[in-house]
Design a protein around this motif. Structure first.
Motif, PDB file in Angstrom:
ATOM      1  N   VAL A  84      61.879  58.988  23.337  1.00  0.00           N
ATOM      2  CA  VAL A  84      60.390  59.219  23.506  1.00  0.00           C
ATOM      3  C   VAL A  84      59.466  58.709  22.393  1.00  0.00           C
ATOM      4  CG1 VAL A  84      58.735  61.049  23.924  1.00  0.00           C
ATOM      5  CG2 VAL A  84      60.804  61.276  25.282  1.00  0.00           C
TER       6      VAL A  84
ATOM      7  N   PRO B 105      58.452  53.477  20.244  1.00  0.00           N
ATOM      8  CA  PRO B 105      57.562  52.684  21.008  1.00  0.00           C
ATOM      9  C   PRO B 105      58.094  51.793  21.791  1.00  0.00           C
ATOM     10  CG  PRO B 105      57.321  52.161  18.768  1.00  0.00           C
ATOM     11  CD  PRO B 105      58.298  53.494  18.691  1.00  0.00           C
TER      12      PRO B 105
ATOM     13  N   GLN C 167      61.429  53.281  27.061  1.00  0.00           N
ATOM     14  CA  GLN C 167      60.849  53.535  28.032  1.00  0.00           C
ATOM     15  C   GLN C 167      60.280  54.967  28.661  1.00  0.00           C
ATOM     16  OE1 GLN C 167      64.249  52.149  30.736  1.00  0.00           O
ATOM     17  NE2 GLN C 167      62.957  50.538  31.212  1.00  0.00           N
TER      18      GLN C 167
ATOM     19  N   GLN D 293      57.979  57.862  29.038  1.00  0.00           N
ATOM     20  CA  GLN D 293      56.469  58.169  28.781  1.00  0.00           C
ATOM     21  C   GLN D 293      56.233  59.618  29.467  1.00  0.00           C
ATOM     22  OE1 GLN D 293      54.013  54.655  29.820  1.00  0.00           O
ATOM     23  NE2 GLN D 293      55.377  53.297  28.684  1.00  0.00           N
ATOM     24  N   ALA D 294      55.018  59.544  29.560  1.00  0.00           N
ATOM     25  CA  ALA D 294      54.555  61.005  29.929  1.00  0.00           C
ATOM     26  C   ALA D 294      55.070  61.481  31.346  1.00  0.00           C
ATOM     27  CB  ALA D 294      52.808  61.183  30.383  1.00  0.00           C
TER      28      ALA D 294
ATOM     29  N   SER E 275      58.220  60.722  32.558  1.00  0.00           N
ATOM     30  CA  SER E 275      59.574  61.287  32.434  1.00  0.00           C
ATOM     31  C   SER E 275      59.659  62.504  31.676  1.00  0.00           C
ATOM     32  CB  SER E 275      60.270  59.996  31.843  1.00  0.00           C
ATOM     33  OG  SER E 275      61.895  60.197  31.434  1.00  0.00           O
TER      34      SER E 275
ATOM     35  N   LEU F  72      60.835  56.588  36.026  1.00  0.00           N
ATOM     36  CA  LEU F  72      60.957  55.464  35.138  1.00  0.00           C
ATOM     37  C   LEU F  72      61.003  54.027  36.288  1.00  0.00           C
ATOM     38  CD1 LEU F  72      63.147  56.346  32.030  1.00  0.00           C
ATOM     39  CD2 LEU F  72      60.731  55.837  31.929  1.00  0.00           C
TER      40      LEU F  72
ATOM     41  N   ARG G 264      58.289  52.915  38.157  1.00  0.00           N
ATOM     42  CA  ARG G 264      57.180  52.224  37.401  1.00  0.00           C
ATOM     43  C   ARG G 264      57.447  50.921  36.874  1.00  0.00           C
ATOM     44  NH1 ARG G 264      56.875  55.466  32.503  1.00  0.00           N
ATOM     45  NH2 ARG G 264      57.835  53.560  31.245  1.00  0.00           N
TER      46      ARG G 264
ATOM     47  N   ASP H 135      55.486  47.453  35.382  1.00  0.00           N
ATOM     48  CA  ASP H 135      55.597  46.890  33.890  1.00  0.00           C
ATOM     49  C   ASP H 135      55.996  45.424  34.120  1.00  0.00           C
ATOM     50  OD1 ASP H 135      55.453  49.497  32.870  1.00  0.00           O
ATOM     51  OD2 ASP H 135      57.476  50.128  33.202  1.00  0.00           O
TER      52      ASP H 135
ATOM     53  N   CYS I  64      51.382  66.918  31.827  1.00  0.00           N
ATOM     54  CA  CYS I  64      52.005  65.416  31.798  1.00  0.00           C
ATOM     55  C   CYS I  64      51.635  64.480  32.769  1.00  0.00           C
ATOM     56  CB  CYS I  64      53.566  65.835  31.472  1.00  0.00           C
ATOM     57  SG  CYS I  64      53.874  66.493  29.959  1.00  0.00           S
TER      58      CYS I  64
ATOM     59  N   GLU J  27      49.742  60.916  33.010  1.00  0.00           N
ATOM     60  CA  GLU J  27      50.170  59.550  33.579  1.00  0.00           C
ATOM     61  C   GLU J  27      49.326  59.042  34.865  1.00  0.00           C
ATOM     62  OE1 GLU J  27      54.382  57.518  33.748  1.00  0.00           O
ATOM     63  OE2 GLU J  27      52.637  58.187  32.316  1.00  0.00           O
TER      64      GLU J  27
ATOM     65  N   SER K 183      45.993  57.426  33.492  1.00  0.00           N
ATOM     66  CA  SER K 183      46.347  56.143  33.047  1.00  0.00           C
ATOM     67  C   SER K 183      46.521  54.921  34.175  1.00  0.00           C
ATOM     68  CB  SER K 183      47.635  56.179  32.154  1.00  0.00           C
ATOM     69  OG  SER K 183      48.791  56.174  32.784  1.00  0.00           O
TER      70      SER K 183
END
Length: 264
Positions: free
Chosen positions: A86, A89, A92, A94-95, A97, A139, A142, A146, A212, A216, A219
């Motif tokens: 997590v 950077p 994978q 993010q908020a 998961s 993930l 998404r 991505d 969380c 997500e 965003s």
């Protein structure tokens, strides 16, 4: 065959109290939509469907019926390795998961709180397993976005379609965590201090998981050209939390009181 837990059919799918035999193909259709958006073949999706069908029917961990190894990646990591991923950077998680991890912990603490209530404990156990599965499924949902956001040939419509796929799981988790909070009503005035402590932790963790997922969703909405859909996915989560806020406040107040030492 027993009915699926109430949370298994909440939200936009509107499947409350649907028999599990009916619920399984609907879940498969939802997963299939995500699979097509990811560009998966019929063969690979067929293997995924078999695992998902077993999971939703029994509430147990996903079982791979083929000779291949199970696909989950981050959901099987040791805690220290997941936390490191997590913070990386280039990794994978993010908020979304992370929210699934918190949701699994919330359901697990809830299961501990209601262990004396067999049916409720079983529902929360299934909820825990489902959230563990979502650590990686979030993930995977998404992946289309991505890929397309780095594809110079992708259109804005392509991106919006991918964002719609990605937004499905976060709102689903919000609904399920609201159900977890509701189940804590059953022990608000029952059991010992461990019961009260576990229930209070479950409520706080459920809210954290919801937050969380809201992050997500925000965003995703920011990137959407379809402002109406973007507003809807954000507002849907807000309304679900708002509709449970009075219950959350009441549970926190009462459970905190039970755990507070009386002044001499």
């Amino acid at each position: 065959m027993q009915n699926m837990p109430v949370w298994a059919g909440v939200g936009r799918r509107n499947l409350d109290n649907v028999h599990s035999a009916c619920y399984i193909p609907i879940i498969i259709m939802c997963i299939s939509a995500r699979g097509y958006a990811r560009g998966e073949t019929e063969d690979t999706m067929a293997e995924e469907k078999k695992k998902i069908m077993i999971h939703t029917a029994s509430g147990d961990h996903v079982v791979d019926m083929s000779d291949k190894k199970p696909k989950p990646k981050f959901g099987v990591l040791p805690v220290s390795d997941y936390v490191a991923a997590v913070a990386d950077p280039d990794a994978q998680p993010q908020a979304g998961s992370v929210g699934a991890v918190v949701a699994a912990l919330a359901a697990a603490m809830g299961s501990l709180a209601v262990q004396a209530l067999r049916q409720t404990a079983e529902e929360l156990r299934q909820m825990t397993d489902y959230m563990v599965f979502q650590i990686d499924e979030e993930l995977r949902s998404r992946e289309p976005y991505d890929k397309r956001r780095n594809d110079p040939t992708a259109t804005r419509n392509d991106l919006d379609i991918a964002l719609r796929v990605a937004s499905d799981i976060p709102n689903e988790v919000v609904y399920i965590m609201c159900r977890c909070i509701e189940l804590m009503k059953e022990v608000v005035d029952k059991g010992d201090d461990l019961t009260a402590c576990s229930a209070l932790a479950a409520v706080h963790l459920s809210v954290a998981a919801i937050r969380c997922m809201q992050a997500e969703l925000l965003s995703y909405a920011k990137e959407m050209d379809d402002d109406v859909f973007g507003y809807t996915i954000v507002r849907e989560a807000e309304l679900n939390l708002a509709n449970h806020q009075e219950l959350i406040d009441g549970l926190v107040e009462e459970l905190t009181r039970r755990l507070t030492r009386e002044k001499k």
